[in-house]
Design an enzyme around this catalytic site. Structure first.
Site, PDB file in Angstrom:
ATOM      1  CD  GLU A   1       1.811  -8.299   2.813  1.00  0.00           C
ATOM      2  OE1 GLU A   1       1.544  -7.173   3.191  1.00  0.00           O
ATOM      3  OE2 GLU A   1       2.086  -8.303   1.547  1.00  0.00           O
TER       4      GLU A   1
ATOM      5  CG  HIS B   1      -7.074  -1.920   4.462  1.00  0.00           C
ATOM      6  ND1 HIS B   1      -6.138  -1.605   4.987  1.00  0.00           N
ATOM      7  CD2 HIS B   1      -7.711  -2.742   4.988  1.00  0.00           C
ATOM      8  CE1 HIS B   1      -5.985  -2.066   6.189  1.00  0.00           C
ATOM      9  NE2 HIS B   1      -7.091  -2.948   6.292  1.00  0.00           N
TER      10      HIS B   1
ATOM     11  NE  ARG C   1      -5.162  -0.816 -11.334  1.00  0.00           N
ATOM     12  CZ  ARG C   1      -5.146  -0.202 -10.182  1.00  0.00           C
ATOM     13  NH1 ARG C   1      -5.178   1.275 -10.507  1.00  0.00           N
ATOM     14  NH2 ARG C   1      -5.243  -0.776  -9.164  1.00  0.00           N
TER      15      ARG C   1
HETATM   16  P1  ADP Z   1      -5.236   0.014  -5.577  1.00  0.00           P
HETATM   17  O1  ADP Z   1      -5.027  -0.462  -6.905  1.00  0.00           O
HETATM   18  O2  ADP Z   1      -3.859   0.232  -4.558  1.00  0.00           O
HETATM   19  O3  ADP Z   1      -6.202  -0.449  -4.316  1.00  0.00           O
HETATM   20  P2  ADP Z   1      -6.712   2.361  -6.571  1.00  0.00           P
HETATM   21  O4  ADP Z   1      -7.610   3.317  -5.410  1.00  0.00           O
HETATM   22  O5  ADP Z   1      -5.758   3.037  -7.423  1.00  0.00           O
HETATM   23  O6  ADP Z   1      -5.681   1.711  -5.437  1.00  0.00           O
HETATM   24  O7  ADP Z   1      -7.788   1.591  -7.151  1.00  0.00           O
HETATM   25  C1  ADP Z   1      -8.608   0.664  -6.284  1.00  0.00           C
HETATM   26  C2  ADP Z   1      -9.265  -0.496  -7.028  1.00  0.00           C
HETATM   27  O8  ADP Z   1     -10.560  -0.102  -7.381  1.00  0.00           O
HETATM   28  C3  ADP Z   1      -8.509  -0.776  -8.504  1.00  0.00           C
HETATM   29  O9  ADP Z   1      -8.375  -2.047  -8.446  1.00  0.00           O
HETATM   30  C4  ADP Z   1      -9.284   0.207  -9.325  1.00  0.00           C
HETATM   31  O10 ADP Z   1      -8.980  -0.488 -10.327  1.00  0.00           O
HETATM   32  C5  ADP Z   1     -10.506   0.012  -8.822  1.00  0.00           C
HETATM   33  N1  ADP Z   1     -11.367   1.290  -8.955  1.00  0.00           N
HETATM   34  C6  ADP Z   1     -11.106   2.374  -8.358  1.00  0.00           C
HETATM   35  N2  ADP Z   1     -11.977   3.278  -8.659  1.00  0.00           N
HETATM   36  C7  ADP Z   1     -12.666   2.718  -9.704  1.00  0.00           C
HETATM   37  C8  ADP Z   1     -13.701   3.452 -10.640  1.00  0.00           C
HETATM   38  N3  ADP Z   1     -14.102   4.592 -10.700  1.00  0.00           N
HETATM   39  N4  ADP Z   1     -14.201   2.558 -11.689  1.00  0.00           N
HETATM   40  C9  ADP Z   1     -13.668   1.053 -11.559  1.00  0.00           C
HETATM   41  N5  ADP Z   1     -12.832   0.593 -10.855  1.00  0.00           N
HETATM   42  C10 ADP Z   1     -12.380   1.665 -10.049  1.00  0.00           C
HETATM   43  P1  ADP Z   2      -4.781  -3.333  -2.689  1.00  0.00           P
HETATM   44  O1  ADP Z   2      -4.581  -4.381  -3.717  1.00  0.00           O
HETATM   45  O2  ADP Z   2      -6.258  -3.913  -2.122  1.00  0.00           O
HETATM   46  O3  ADP Z   2      -4.575  -2.208  -2.808  1.00  0.00           O
HETATM   47  P2  ADP Z   2      -2.421  -3.527  -1.185  1.00  0.00           P
HETATM   48  O4  ADP Z   2      -1.578  -4.781  -0.931  1.00  0.00           O
HETATM   49  O5  ADP Z   2      -2.006  -2.661  -1.956  1.00  0.00           O
HETATM   50  O6  ADP Z   2      -3.869  -4.078  -1.399  1.00  0.00           O
HETATM   51  O7  ADP Z   2      -2.867  -2.940   0.447  1.00  0.00           O
HETATM   52  C1  ADP Z   2      -3.861  -1.713   0.500  1.00  0.00           C
HETATM   53  C2  ADP Z   2      -3.462  -1.083   1.663  1.00  0.00           C
HETATM   54  O8  ADP Z   2      -3.526  -1.911   2.780  1.00  0.00           O
HETATM   55  C3  ADP Z   2      -2.021  -0.458   1.753  1.00  0.00           C
HETATM   56  O9  ADP Z   2      -2.244   0.757   1.160  1.00  0.00           O
HETATM   57  C4  ADP Z   2      -2.103  -0.112   3.282  1.00  0.00           C
HETATM   58  O10 ADP Z   2      -2.665   0.716   3.739  1.00  0.00           O
HETATM   59  C5  ADP Z   2      -2.578  -1.675   3.681  1.00  0.00           C
HETATM   60  N1  ADP Z   2      -1.577  -2.380   4.136  1.00  0.00           N
HETATM   61  C6  ADP Z   2      -1.071  -3.550   3.064  1.00  0.00           C
HETATM   62  N2  ADP Z   2      -0.098  -4.347   3.643  1.00  0.00           N
HETATM   63  C7  ADP Z   2      -0.087  -3.864   4.670  1.00  0.00           C
HETATM   64  C8  ADP Z   2       0.729  -4.487   6.026  1.00  0.00           C
HETATM   65  N3  ADP Z   2       1.570  -5.547   5.776  1.00  0.00           N
HETATM   66  N4  ADP Z   2       0.819  -3.826   7.029  1.00  0.00           N
HETATM   67  C9  ADP Z   2      -0.021  -2.849   7.257  1.00  0.00           C
HETATM   68  N5  ADP Z   2      -0.999  -2.331   6.566  1.00  0.00           N
HETATM   69  C10 ADP Z   2      -0.773  -2.809   5.300  1.00  0.00           C
END
Ligand code: ADP
Ligand code: ADP
Ligand code: MG
Length: 675
Positions: A200, A235, A292
């Site tokens: 991206e 991130h 989820r």
């Molecule tokens: P995102 O899904 O956008 O990365 P979250 O912070 O909600 O944002 O979750 C981070 C990832 O780590 C997710 O895939 C979640 O399922 C996992 N995760 C976060 N905290 C925990 C935890 N306490 N136990 C197990 N998995 C976790």
């Molecule tokens: P994850 O599954 O690990 O949560 P995401 O695709 O949701 O991955 O991205 C996690 C974080 O990375 C976002 O919350 C943002 O802070 C940063 N990010 C993702 N895509 C971009 C982008 N194209 N440009 C800048 N920052 C990004």
């Protein structure tokens, strides 16, 4: 509605789901690993089933074992929480095959959103805006390199199957692309069993704004407004809030509707989050959909007064959504802070340990009461969702989160002030934590004024990590008070001072107390003197009047030194005195002269693990000549990869661990002959 469900998770989210079950009169079944036999989530549920060894692969990720536990306990449905199997389509499929309801979306919707690349193709078809980039099937490195060059640097590499910020690499220049690709693919393969990547355009100063959606089996789909989760490190989210501050109603509505369109495009059912990345001018692009419940769901619960776990259970049982879009409303503002066992000053490395002392602000474990439909629920101003209690251990096996602290206020300012107060009341002894760091962000100008973007922490790094002025004298007085009290109290009816290392009598008592300031490792002495009723304490060449008494609460002391006074708590762990006073945490180690042997010096050529974890790559062998900074070993701890570099130029003489080995904190990894 169900009579009994199994919760296929651990920690705070398992406790959170159990709380709603209890309120709705649904029996809950916990599952647990060897490491979790006495965990809080086990006692939060009505029954518990042991499912295997400590690592997630041996327990919380075992599909067959969990299905068997659900069957054996007579659970009608399984709640997967977040992480672990929550977005695993094979697990959802296996539940279905076993006649057990999976409390989550249909298998096809998980599959559609499970690959970020495939999801983007679908979203493109549904006219949901996307970040410019490449998400094709062809993974030829040269082709990917050409695509990156065409998009223009900086670009962001992501694991298509990724999550939790893992596997992402920002690439600044074309020359760095291939090395970053290899590293991204390696992390993707080891973490997600799939090394597909997408590229991206890396947006500068973006905000992370996401929308909570919900859909039922009857064609109903709504959005429960937005959350801002821009404050991130590596991130990963650190602070989240609802609603996203400072956005025009028009943009919020467009995003809500785009999120519902995204959900409808995959025939979504249940709770989901559509994540958008937003530019400073308010353009938003689809990033991914998490199929989820999200870690930060409580902020949405706080402002809508709805219990999202209850919604999940009702929808999974076939009921329609409890409210329509028109009935949903926002009341006030909510902020969540994730309190982690980690070391912010050391690059946020995870920390482990037994929580010898754990004090959270006055709060309520869980209070959403959505009894009256359409009525905002009762909201506690402070809510704590935690999966651990004092005495529990943060192990290297799972996520190192200690608790989520969530506050509500009628305005953002009110919520901020409440968050600040709540953070000041947190006390943790036993592992490093990010509490101090969270306070600094919450009290920083950009956060307070709502000037949010994902680079906030990095950009304000110097201010956020600058040394804080702590109430040193007051804390020291309290530590001395605790030491003098303890030593006096333990001697068998003898003079209170017999137990102390130095004392002499010349019309009064004088004791020299040796201390080490744990934070900066400095050693100093304090002299306590008593002459009749007069007591003094001398430090740094200044002698001042000193008096103290035990306070009302556990571990509580009051001290007066010169004209300063303080009340605080001193928690004694061995020879270390953890002082919590005037909103600060300080630690002093008593240099007990009787017990002290000289600390072993770390030899120059020794290289030790900075945290407990697993070795995932060894990049050198005996005989390898290295420069200062040459990568030697790659370790993985919890959710992150860490490369350990050479501290100086030299020759590797011995490598003590191999790929796949589990390594303890501080273990020597290899021997380096320094030049
Ligand atoms: P995102 O899904 O956008 O990365 P979250 O912070 O909600 O944002 O979750 C981070 C990832 O780590 C997710 O895939 C979640 O399922 C996992 N995760 C976060 N905290 C925990 C935890 N306490 N136990 C197990 N998995 C976790
Ligand atoms: P994850 O599954 O690990 O949560 P995401 O695709 O949701 O991955 O991205 C996690 C974080 O990375 C976002 O919350 C943002 O802070 C940063 N990010 C993702 N895509 C971009 C982008 N194209 N440009 C800048 N920052 C990004
Ligand atoms: Mg994400």
């Amino acid at each position: 509605m169900f009579n009994k469900i199994l919760i296929a998770n651990r920690g705070e989210i398992a406790c959170r789901v159990a709380a709603t079950c209890k309120r709705l009169g649904i029996a809950s079944v916990a599952v647990y690993s060897d490491a979790d036999a006495n965990a809080k989530h086990v006692s939060a549920c009505d029954e518990a089933v042991h499912i295997g060894g400590a690592t997630a692969a041996e327990s919380y990720l075992r599909v067959e074992r969990i299905i068997e536990a659900a069957r054996a306990s007579g659970a009608q449905a399984v709640h997967p929480g977040y992480g672990f199997l929550s977005e695993n389509e094979d697990f959802a499929q296996a539940c279905e095959a076993a006649g057990i309801v999976f409390i989550g979306p249909p298998v096809d919707a998980i599959a559609a959103m499970g690959s970020k690349a495939a999801a983007k193709a679908l979203m493109h078809a549904a006219a949901v805006p996307l970040v410019p980039g490449y998400h094709g099937d062809d993974q030829n490195p040269e082709l990917l390199h050409r695509e990156a060059d065409a998009i223009g640097y900086p670009v962001l590499l992501k694991a298509s199957a990724g999550g939790g910020g893992k596997g992402m690499r920002v690439v600044e220049r074309s020359d760095d692309f291939l090395a970053a690709l290899a590293s991204c693919k390696r992390e993707a393969a080891s973490s997600f069993g799939n090394d597909r990547v997408l590229i991206e355009k890396y947006l500068t100063r973006p905000r992370h704004v996401e929308v909570q959606v919900f859909a039922d089996r009857h064609g109903g789909a709504v959005y429960l407004f937005d959350r801002d989760c821009s404050v991130q490190r590596r991130h990963q989210k650190v602070l989240e809030e609802a609603p996203a501050p400072g956005l025009p109603a028009e943009i919020k509505r467009e995003m809500g509707e785009a999120a519902v369109a995204a959900a409808r495009a995959v025939k979504y059912v249940g709770a989901g989050t559509v994540e958008f990345i937003m530019t400073a001018t308010g353009e938003f692009y689809f990033m991914e959909m998490n199929t989820r419940l999200q870690v930060e769901h409580p902020v949405t619960e706080m402002v809508t007064g709805q219990d999202l776990v209850e919604w999940q259970l009702r929808v999974a049982a076939g009921e329609p959504l409890p409210l329509t879009q028109e009935q949903l409303r926002i009341d006030g503002h909510a902020i969540e802070a994730r309190i982690y066992a980690e070391h912010p000053a050391r690059g946020f490395l995870p920390s482990t340990g037994t929580l010898k002392h754990l004090r959270m602000p006055e709060g309520v474990e869980f209070v959403i009461d959505a009894a009256g439909l359409g009525e905002p629920g009762r909201k506690a101003p402070v809510r704590i969702d935690s999966g651990v209690r004092e005495g529990d251990t943060i192990t290297p096996f799972y996520d190192p989160m200690i608790a989520k602290l969530i506050v509500h206020g009628s305005t953002r300012e009110e919520a901020l002030a409440r968050m600040s107060r709540a953070l000041h009341a947190c006390e943790v002894v036993g592992s490093h934590t990010n509490v101090e760091f969270l306070k600094r962000i919450v009290e920083s100008e950009p956060f307070a004024s709502g000037d949010l973007d994902t680079g906030l922490i990095e950009r304000h790094h110097d201010a956020l990590f600058a040394p804080v002025k702590k109430p040193f004298k007051e804390a020291l007085a309290l530590a001395c008070a605790a030491l003098l009290t303890r030593e006096g109290g333990t001697a068998h009816g003898a003079s209170p001072w017999d137990a102390l290392s130095h004392w002499r009598l010349n019309g009064g008592y004088t004791q020299t107390l040796g201390w080490r300031n744990v934070e900066n490792d400095s050693v100093f002495t304090v002299t306590f003197a008593r002459d009749g009723a007069a007591q003094t304490l001398e430090h740094d060449g200044v002698r001042e009047g000193f008096s103290w008494s035990s306070g009302a609460g556990l571990h509580e002391y009051r001290a007066t030194i010169g004209d300063a006074r303080a009340t605080g708590r001193v928690f004694i762990d061995g020879d270390t005195f953890h002082v919590f006073c005037l909103s600060h945490a300080l630690a002093f180690e008593w240099q007990n002269l009787l017990a002290h042997a000289a600390d072993a010096e770390h030899g120059e050529g020794r290289l030790t693990a900075p945290m407990p974890g697993k070795v995932i790559a060894v990049l050198v062998e005996p005989g390898t000549v290295v420069e200062k900074g040459t990568p030697l070993i790659v370790m993985e701890a919890m959710k992150m990869e860490h490369t350990i570099g050479a501290p100086a130029a030299g020759t590797v003489s011995e490598v003590l661990y191999a790929v796949g080995d589990q390594v303890a904190d501080g273990a020597q990894l290899l021997v380096l002959d320094v030049q």
